[in-house]
Design a protein around this motif. Structure first.
Motif, PDB file in Angstrom:
ATOM      1  N   GLU A  59     -97.486 -28.559  35.524  1.00 50.82           N
ATOM      2  CA  GLU A  59     -97.172 -27.311  34.864  1.00 50.82           C
ATOM      3  C   GLU A  59     -96.083 -26.596  35.654  1.00 50.82           C
ATOM      4  O   GLU A  59     -96.066 -26.628  36.885  1.00 50.82           O
ATOM      5  N   TYR A  60     -95.164 -25.910  34.965  1.00 46.58           N
ATOM      6  CA  TYR A  60     -93.989 -25.376  35.639  1.00 46.58           C
ATOM      7  C   TYR A  60     -94.309 -24.380  36.745  1.00 46.58           C
ATOM      8  O   TYR A  60     -93.648 -24.338  37.782  1.00 46.58           O
ATOM      9  N   ILE A  61     -95.353 -23.576  36.547  1.00 50.88           N
ATOM     10  CA  ILE A  61     -95.672 -22.493  37.478  1.00 50.88           C
ATOM     11  C   ILE A  61     -95.918 -23.009  38.906  1.00 50.88           C
ATOM     12  O   ILE A  61     -95.799 -22.274  39.884  1.00 50.88           O
ATOM     13  N   VAL A  62     -96.227 -24.315  39.012  1.00 50.72           N
ATOM     14  CA  VAL A  62     -96.429 -24.926  40.336  1.00 50.72           C
ATOM     15  C   VAL A  62     -95.197 -24.682  41.225  1.00 50.72           C
ATOM     16  O   VAL A  62     -95.316 -24.432  42.418  1.00 50.72           O
ATOM     17  N   HIS A  63     -94.021 -24.744  40.615  1.00 56.50           N
ATOM     18  CA  HIS A  63     -92.781 -24.578  41.381  1.00 56.50           C
ATOM     19  C   HIS A  63     -92.609 -23.143  41.892  1.00 56.50           C
ATOM     20  O   HIS A  63     -92.447 -22.942  43.102  1.00 56.50           O
ATOM     21  N   PRO A  64     -92.679 -22.127  41.011  1.00 57.80           N
ATOM     22  CA  PRO A  64     -92.578 -20.750  41.545  1.00 57.80           C
ATOM     23  C   PRO A  64     -93.652 -20.436  42.596  1.00 57.80           C
ATOM     24  O   PRO A  64     -93.358 -19.727  43.572  1.00 57.80           O
ATOM     25  N   LEU A  86     -90.929 -15.107  40.121  1.00 59.07           N
ATOM     26  CA  LEU A  86     -90.223 -14.845  38.861  1.00 59.07           C
ATOM     27  C   LEU A  86     -88.833 -15.475  38.801  1.00 59.07           C
ATOM     28  O   LEU A  86     -88.112 -15.283  37.827  1.00 59.07           O
ATOM     29  N   HIS A  87     -88.435 -16.239  39.846  1.00 58.75           N
ATOM     30  CA  HIS A  87     -87.011 -16.566  39.963  1.00 58.75           C
ATOM     31  C   HIS A  87     -86.443 -17.399  38.820  1.00 58.75           C
ATOM     32  O   HIS A  87     -85.254 -17.337  38.558  1.00 58.75           O
ATOM     33  N   ASP A  88     -87.273 -18.177  38.138  1.00 57.91           N
ATOM     34  CA  ASP A  88     -86.731 -18.998  37.049  1.00 57.91           C
ATOM     35  C   ASP A  88     -86.983 -18.399  35.666  1.00 57.91           C
ATOM     36  O   ASP A  88     -86.669 -19.022  34.651  1.00 57.91           O
ATOM     37  N   ILE A  89     -87.536 -17.200  35.647  1.00 56.96           N
ATOM     38  CA  ILE A  89     -87.953 -16.579  34.392  1.00 56.96           C
ATOM     39  C   ILE A  89     -86.788 -16.321  33.438  1.00 56.96           C
ATOM     40  O   ILE A  89     -86.828 -16.686  32.260  1.00 56.96           O
ATOM     41  N   ALA A 153     -85.484 -21.229  49.566  1.00 60.53           N
ATOM     42  CA  ALA A 153     -86.859 -21.682  49.334  1.00 60.53           C
ATOM     43  C   ALA A 153     -86.921 -22.496  48.039  1.00 60.53           C
ATOM     44  O   ALA A 153     -87.571 -23.540  47.965  1.00 60.53           O
ATOM     45  N   ASP A 154     -86.209 -22.019  47.024  1.00 61.96           N
ATOM     46  CA  ASP A 154     -86.133 -22.712  45.734  1.00 61.96           C
ATOM     47  C   ASP A 154     -85.584 -24.123  45.955  1.00 61.96           C
ATOM     48  O   ASP A 154     -86.142 -25.124  45.504  1.00 61.96           O
ATOM     49  N   ARG A 155     -84.489 -24.203  46.702  1.00 60.21           N
ATOM     50  CA  ARG A 155     -83.867 -25.489  46.953  1.00 60.21           C
ATOM     51  C   ARG A 155     -84.779 -26.415  47.763  1.00 60.21           C
ATOM     52  O   ARG A 155     -84.868 -27.599  47.493  1.00 60.21           O
ATOM     53  N   HIS A 157     -88.058 -26.518  47.838  1.00 60.69           N
ATOM     54  CA  HIS A 157     -89.101 -27.121  47.009  1.00 60.69           C
ATOM     55  C   HIS A 157     -88.520 -28.145  46.045  1.00 60.69           C
ATOM     56  O   HIS A 157     -89.116 -29.192  45.802  1.00 60.69           O
ATOM     57  N   ASN A 158     -87.331 -27.860  45.517  1.00 56.82           N
ATOM     58  CA  ASN A 158     -86.702 -28.845  44.636  1.00 56.82           C
ATOM     59  C   ASN A 158     -86.387 -30.138  45.385  1.00 56.82           C
ATOM     60  O   ASN A 158     -86.516 -31.234  44.839  1.00 56.82           O
ATOM     61  N   MET A 159     -85.970 -30.005  46.649  1.00 58.96           N
ATOM     62  CA  MET A 159     -85.701 -31.200  47.454  1.00 58.96           C
ATOM     63  C   MET A 159     -86.990 -31.975  47.731  1.00 58.96           C
ATOM     64  O   MET A 159     -86.993 -33.197  47.764  1.00 58.96           O
TER      65      MET A 159
HETATM   66 MN    MN Z   1     -86.385 -22.777  40.808  1.00 63.44          MN
END
Ligand code: MN
Length: 737
Positions: A59-64, A86-89, A153-155, A157-159
């Motif tokens: 589920e997407y919320i795992v990432h935020p 909220l960063h991807d909202i 932080a976003d990057r 987790h994406n990495m």
């Molecule tokens: Mn993101």
């Protein structure tokens, strides 16, 4: 656990769980934990409505949640945590920035807005130089540095979850991470993020080498662990006897990418790399000198390798990193790196600028959107920096990126160009090439034709339309913002209309002196002396400058009067303006001071090729040219600063052959150290004017005044001196003005 009948339950970390247990107020602004709870519920609901999934199928919320948890580990305040959730909202759901502002306040809104804006750029850079421009643009665009930390932080987790993407995308993201994000994390001093980003990028960019090093590390692990454990035990005992309070002492494997870089640098094979681990000793004290006590114990326990000791306490890295590093020969006969630091230094090494949040904001006294949360860390940083001399560079980069008046725009090909704020398409055209500027007939910004005086904004794509028969207009001088454009427009007029300008200048002067007066003056050496005094090479140059307004009639007449006075020194060779400075008369090797008297500042000794700035001196001593990084500039009000640049096209005409430069070499005192330093300088054909030695226990500080041709020569010589055994640092110094 939050669950829904249709979906897998989501793991909620403890810190977030506590927030979710907080009641929401029925009225009034959301604060602290309630703000975070509301942000979570908002994000969860919106991502779920879109039925968005991560590439992993989760589920997407795992990432935020993961992003906010990383921020939480840095000690971020409630606004940043909410922004992390909220960063991807805005990018991915129906919710708008206005919705966010209404629900969570302007602070959260602007953080999310900043992160969203940065996500729109494609950072596939071509050259190292462009990468640096991208990093700077990033800093400038973010304005609030918290935006960058959320983005990092976003990057990260994406990495961490990159394996779920396809090969092409993985490589692109990994390269971007190595070129842009890891250096940014390093610049902000967030060691934790930097290392992990680098190792992950390494894993996807050089998978084969990554695997080999990883295997090597695993293979040698048991031997190494034994040997590390022994060393740790020895240190523990010896330090206990010495009565030093230790917070932590442990052996840790080095980061894979740093091992790889070392192999590359030293051309070593896998088998040749022995120091795969380091021991870190963290002191339970804030006293720097205890670190040196520990160092003595370490060196007493094992034999140190000469030339490998680094004192980042006395001379911190630009990003504030402090520690003592040394390498000793361990019991097994292999080198062992030891790092020694206090708890506070450790915090700074791991969390960088965020270390401040850890200290100050865990109590959470910040109001949402308040100036406090945004800027206290920066003030703190500036305070730290003020007693660290070598940290100037860090300030220049971080602060420069934040507050400096630059604007970053794209060429149609996607290269980044940085210009001073307020710059227009004409400034951009001259930055591309003088000829592009001289034939600029129109400008398109983001595909639309705009008036030439339209100011550029960050991220604009700028295209210049040139026409063969177009040429600069004097009106452009009213709106161009860069000194380069200004001087090139003037130059064009100077060149294209030289005869006209000389005639006009002559007419102006004749109007003042009468025809006969002018002719008499012209035959005497006085007019040439005045021309030279104003930094022109010939009388015609002076007249031309007068003709198109580069110098005023008043100035020329004043100089003539000075020259007429018998007691005046104006006709003599100019004397040094001050003991340490030099007066130049030749046609400007510096742009931006045409018609003015100027000299090179003796405090910081600017060299051709370095970034410089003019200071209008008090007491009519003309313009003093400083390096932009000169420490003495801090006390100068902005209205006395004058933008100047070296004239790249003026190769050597009239320039001094050498420039004095003040240098400080810091070294471990030993017999022959001074001789070695002087020999290296002599090898680089550098003349030494003056030497002064200061001893401080085992260290010696060698202050030199050397004579050099340009910046390259200094840098080459510095590199040579740095290679010397026992030399700790080599740097330029600013004297107090
Ligand atoms: Mn993101």
């Amino acid at each position: 656990m939050v669950s829904s009948p249709a979906l897998q339950p989501i793991e909620i970390p403890t810190w977030l769980g506590e927030c979710l247990a907080t009641p929401l107020p029925t009225t009034g602004p959301l604060e602290e934990k309630a703000l975070i709870r509301a942000a979570f519920e908002f994000a969860h609901q919106h991502h779920r409505e879109k039925e968005q999934k991560r590439a992993s199928g989760e589920e997407y919320i795992v990432h935020p949640i993961a992003v906010a948890t990383l921020l939480h580990s840095l000690g971020a305040g409630p606004e940043m945590l909410a922004a992390g959730l909220l960063h991807d909202i805005v990018e991915d759901t129906q919710a708008s920035l206005e919705d966010l502002e209404q629900q969570f306040g302007p602070g959260v809104r602007s953080l999310v807005e900043g992160v969203t804006k940065l996500s729109k750029f494609n950072f596939s850079s071509k050259t190292e130089r462009q990468a640096e421009n991208f990093r700077r643009m990033f800093l400038a665009m973010a304005q609030d540095i918290r935006v960058i930390v959320v983005k990092l932080a976003d990057r990260l987790h994406n990495m961490r979850t990159l394996e779920h993407l396809g090969e092409d995308k993985r490589r692109r993201i990994a390269r971007e991470t190595r070129e842009i994000f890891a250096p940014l994390a390093n610049r902000l001093g967030i060691g934790q993020f930097k290392w992990e980003l680098e190792d992950l990028a390494f894993k996807y960019l050089e998978p084969e080498q990554y695997r080999q090093i990883q295997e090597l590390v695993v293979e040698k692990r048991s031997d190494r662990q034994l040997y590390l454990d022994q060393a740790v035990l020895t240190f523990r005992q010896r330090l206990g006897e010495a009565g030093v309070a230790i917070a932590d002492i442990s052996g840790r494997p080095k980061h894979l990418y740093s091992i790889y870089q070392k192999m590359q640098r030293q051309h070593k094979e896998f088998g040749d790399i022995y120091d795969l681990s380091a021991i870190r000793i963290i002191l339970d004290t804030d006293r720097e000198r205890d670190c040196y006590t520990v160092l003595a114990v370490v060196h007493d326990s094992f034999k140190p390798i000469p030339g490998r000791f680094k004192d980042y306490i006395a001379l911190p890295k630009p990003n504030c990193y402090q520690s003592l590093h040394t390498v000793v020969i361990g019991e097994s006969g292999y080198p062992l790196e030891v790092q020694i630091r206090t708890l506070e230094m450790h915090q700074v090494a791991e969390y960088g600028i965020a270390a401040h949040w850890k200290y100050k904001e865990s109590g959470g006294s910040n109001k949402p959107g308040g100036d406090d949360e945004k800027f206290t860390w920066l003030r703190q940083l500036l305070e730290w920096q003020s007693d660290l001399k070598d940290a100037q560079e860090y300030l220049d980069t971080v602060k420069g990126g934040l507050f400096d008046e630059d604007v970053y725009v794209f060429t149609p090909k996607g290269d980044v160009v940085s210009l001073t704020r307020g710059s227009t398409g004409v400034d951009f055209a001259y930055r591309i090439h003088t000829e592009v500027g001289n034939h600029c007939a129109g400008v398109r910004i983001n595909g639309r034709m705009v008036p030439l005086n339209t100011q550029l904004k960050n991220g604009d794509i700028v295209q210049v339309i040139t026409q063969k028969n177009s040429h600069p207009s004097l009106d452009w001088l009213d709106f161009v913002s860069t000194e380069a454009a200004r001087s090139r427009i003037r130059q064009w007029y100077k060149k294209s209309c030289r005869e006209e300008n000389i005639n006009r200048g002559r007419e102006i002067l004749e109007g003042e002196l009468g025809k006969n007066g002018f002719e008499t003056l012209r035959k005497s050496p006085r007019l040439l002396a005045v021309a030279e005094r104003c930094n022109y090479q010939s009388v015609d140059d002076l007249l031309a400058a007068l003709g198109y307004g580069e110098v005023t009639l008043g100035l020329v007449v004043n100089r003539l009067r000075d020259a007429a006075r018998p007691e005046s020194s104006a006709l003599e060779m100019p004397r040094p303006m001050r003991e340490t400075g030099e007066v130049w008369r030749p046609k400007s090797p510096i742009l931006g001071v045409e018609g003015l008297v100027y000299h090179l500042a003796g405090c910081c000794n600017p060299l051709p090729g370095e970034e410089i700035i003019g200071v209008v001196t008090l007491g009519n001593r003309g313009i003093s040219i400083h390096r932009q990084s000169c420490e003495n500039l801090h006390s100068i009000p902005g209205d006395r600063l004058l933008p100047v640049t070296w004239n790249d096209h003026d190769t050597n005409r009239g320039r001094p052959l050498t420039y004095p430069v003040n240098v400080q070499v810091s070294a471990i005192d030993r017999v022959g150290i001074l001789k070695d330093v002087l020999a290296r300088l002599a090898d680089s054909s550098i003349n030494v004017r003056n030497v002064n030695l200061t001893f401080n226990e085992e260290l010696v500080s060698i202050d030199l005044c050397i004579e050099v041709k340009d910046r390259d020569q200094v840098e080459r010589a510095f590199a040579q001196v740095r290679k010397l055994q026992d030399v700790l640092s080599v740097r330029r110094v600013c004297r107090e003005a």
